[in-house]
Enzyme design. Structure first.
Site, PDB file in Angstrom:
ATOM      1  CG  PHE A 109      -0.470   0.657   2.577  1.00  0.00           C
ATOM      2  CD1 PHE A 109       0.278  -0.160   3.351  1.00  0.00           C
ATOM      3  CD2 PHE A 109      -0.646   1.952   2.643  1.00  0.00           C
ATOM      4  CE1 PHE A 109       0.595   0.487   4.675  1.00  0.00           C
ATOM      5  CE2 PHE A 109      -0.108   2.541   3.721  1.00  0.00           C
ATOM      6  CZ  PHE A 109       0.521   1.871   4.913  1.00  0.00           C
ATOM      7  CE  LYS A 110       4.545   1.090   4.707  1.00  0.00           C
ATOM      8  NZ  LYS A 110       4.000  -0.045   5.126  1.00  0.00           N
ATOM      9  CG  ASP A 111       3.688   0.948  -4.524  1.00  0.00           C
ATOM     10  OD1 ASP A 111       4.849   1.290  -4.469  1.00  0.00           O
ATOM     11  OD2 ASP A 111       3.572  -0.308  -4.867  1.00  0.00           O
ATOM     12  CG  LEU A 114       6.261   6.123  -0.276  1.00  0.00           C
ATOM     13  CD1 LEU A 114       6.871   5.110   0.133  1.00  0.00           C
ATOM     14  CD2 LEU A 114       7.113   7.278  -0.318  1.00  0.00           C
TER      15      LEU A 114
END
Ligand SMILES: *Cc1c(COP(=O)(O)O)cnc(C)c1O
Length: 494
Positions: A109-111, A114
């Protein structure tokens, strides 16, 4: 909009500048001046248009950047996702949905944030007329590092350096990082756990010598961790969007609240959900799910945050955290935005490793949140049962949320429609997922991936398959008090 520090309200800066600064110089985190309102009239047409349009609108409420520019930005940011839906919603049971946040380039989920942050940062550099380049530092519990490097890779005027706990990330998470390409990226193992890496990086931001060194080399320091408000704001979008989608699809009546179940580590993802609620998204409970490192469960249940406890390595390593940075932003709200009170708690945490929130401040904690945790066996069991019952394969982090959701329903009988937040692709944690589904332990991650794919029919994502071929480019490691040397060597090109 202006933002200010949780520890010193007089420190006010425009949100775009805060993205460049990362953390406030007093050690506090930047928080929004106010919560702009989202309502159904405004949300539904956006949701109909798509995720990119919704995300752009939410960014525009916080950052003084034109909507058209932001629409281009989100369109580009999410172009690398493997589906136009960006955050697909799957139905599991009559009242249970899964929001899939793992369709980006690094499968976590960091994408979602980011892929946006580097683009925001570039705009901020221009808008603020800043001459220096940006040196981004990040500590990672496994997924931030890869997602941050992928986001910043070859972005002009930026350099990024990442620290990960030497033995604290999954095999494939590590491989994803040490094979990272790009001329402006670096990554290094720390002899310690995630908390050591995060504390070390936070100390660098506050270290006058290091700041002097950075200035001399013409760098502004910034952060890719969720302490950066530029990571938090993009995460609000998927909560508001998914609610709108449930309304649009006739699954819930406009205005009727739903629950979100969030597998939690550093408290960034669930905090974004809380912000979405403050902005008007109808949310009943935010269910904070932890693994055996259940410091947050105890905090929500008893009001005592005690980081002095045994640290466990689990199959959900991105949640193996004892000091959840973003909780400070929630503390700021429960203290009615009184930075003096927050400073008291944070001083106690630094000095004694713990603090207690008096009962009169706990209303938000018990009304808006529910917290519980699960063991390793319960996590594996949730993976197996969900696959057998629904044919749906979950990664271990998502499975923690699933297990806690089931406990929640059992203990409360709440029948509210609930959305489990899926934070990673199951193939990032292949060996553990395979063992959970079949009982068979295969140590080689690629062999395990083939087996898992054979058993479940879920194809191996290309990002995992290609790791086998990629050369290892980053081999460095440092002791936990040597982070500074590692960054300086990186900048010198050593
Ligand atoms: C980072 C991460 C989490 C924890 O999210 P926080 O915002 O740190 O609470 C959960 N699951 C996965 C897969 C992650 O990468």
């Amino acid at each position: 909009m202006d933002v200010f520090s949780t520890r010193k309200k007089e420190v006010r800066v425009p949100a775009t500048l805060a993205v460049l600064e990362g953390i406030s110089s007093d050690g506090g985190l930047f928080v929004p001046d106010y919560f702009p309102r989202l309502n159904a009239d405004m949300m539904l047409p956006l949701v109909r248009e798509g995720y990119q349009a919704t995300a752009a609108e939410i960014l525009s409420l916080f950052f003084d950047i034109g909507t058209e520019t932001l629409r281009t930005l989100t369109k580009e940011a999410y172009a690398s996702f493997d589906t136009d839906e960006v955050v697909p919603l799957k139905q599991l049971g009559e009242r249970e949905y899964v929001m899939e946040l793992f369709h980006g380039p690094t499968l976590a989920f960091k994408d979602l944030a980011l892929q946006v942050l580097p683009r925001l940062l570039k705009l901020a550099l221009v808008e603020q007329g800043q001459k220096e380049d940006v040196l981004v530092l990040a500590a990672t519990s496994g997924d931030t590092g890869k997602a941050a490097m992928e986001g910043f890779r070859d972005v002009d005027r930026t350099f990024i350096y990442v620290f990960y706990p030497q033995d604290g990330v999954a095999d494939l998470q590590k491989l994803q990082m040490v094979t990272q390409q790009g001329k402006n990226v670096g990554v290094c193992a720390v002899q310690g756990n995630f908390d050591d890496a995060q504390t070390g990086v936070k100390e660098l931001f506050g270290d006058p010598e290091f700041n002097k060194w950075a200035k001399k080399h013409n760098f502004t320091l910034s952060s890719a961790n969720s302490i950066n408000i530029g990571r938090l704001i993009p995460q609000i979008a998927y909560y508001a969007y998914t609610y709108g989608k449930l309304v649009m699809d006739g699954k819930v009546k406009s205005g009727v609240p739903v629950n979100f179940v969030v597998p939690t580590g550093n408290f960034g993802n669930i905090l974004a959900a809380y912000y979405a609620k403050k902005m008007g998204t109808p949310i009943k409970k935010l269910i904070c799910a932890s693994n055996r490192n259940n410091v947050l469960t105890d905090f929500f249940q008893h009001g005592v945050y005690d980081s002095h406890r045994e640290f466990f390595k689990t199959m959900s390593p991105s949640m193996d955290i004892l000091i959840s940075s973003n909780l400070e932003r929630l503390l700021f709200e429960i203290a009615s935005r009184d930075s003096q009170i927050v400073c008291g708690w944070m001083d106690a945490l630094r000095i004694r490793g713990s603090y207690e929130v008096p009962a009169r401040f706990r209303k938000i904690l018990t009304e808006d949140f529910y917290a519980d945790y699960c063991t390793e066996e319960e996590t594996a069991d949730a993976i197996k049962r969900t696959f057998e019952k629904h044919g749906y394969l979950m990664d271990p982090h998502t499975a923690v949320a699933q297990a806690v959701y089931e406990k929640y329903v059992q203990s409360t009988d709440d029948e509210t429609l609930s959305v489990v937040v899926s934070t990673a692709h199951p193939f990032k944690f292949t060996q553990d997922v395979l063992a959970a589904v079949t009982g068979e332990r295969v140590e080689n991650p690629f062999e395990a991936a083939d087996k898992l794919s054979g058993v479940t029919g879920v194809p191996v994502p290309p990002q995992i398959g290609e790791l086998m071929e990629l050369p290892v480019l980053h081999r460095g490691g440092v002791a936990k008090h040597q982070l500074k040397n590692a960054v300086e060597n990186f900048v010198r090109g050593e």
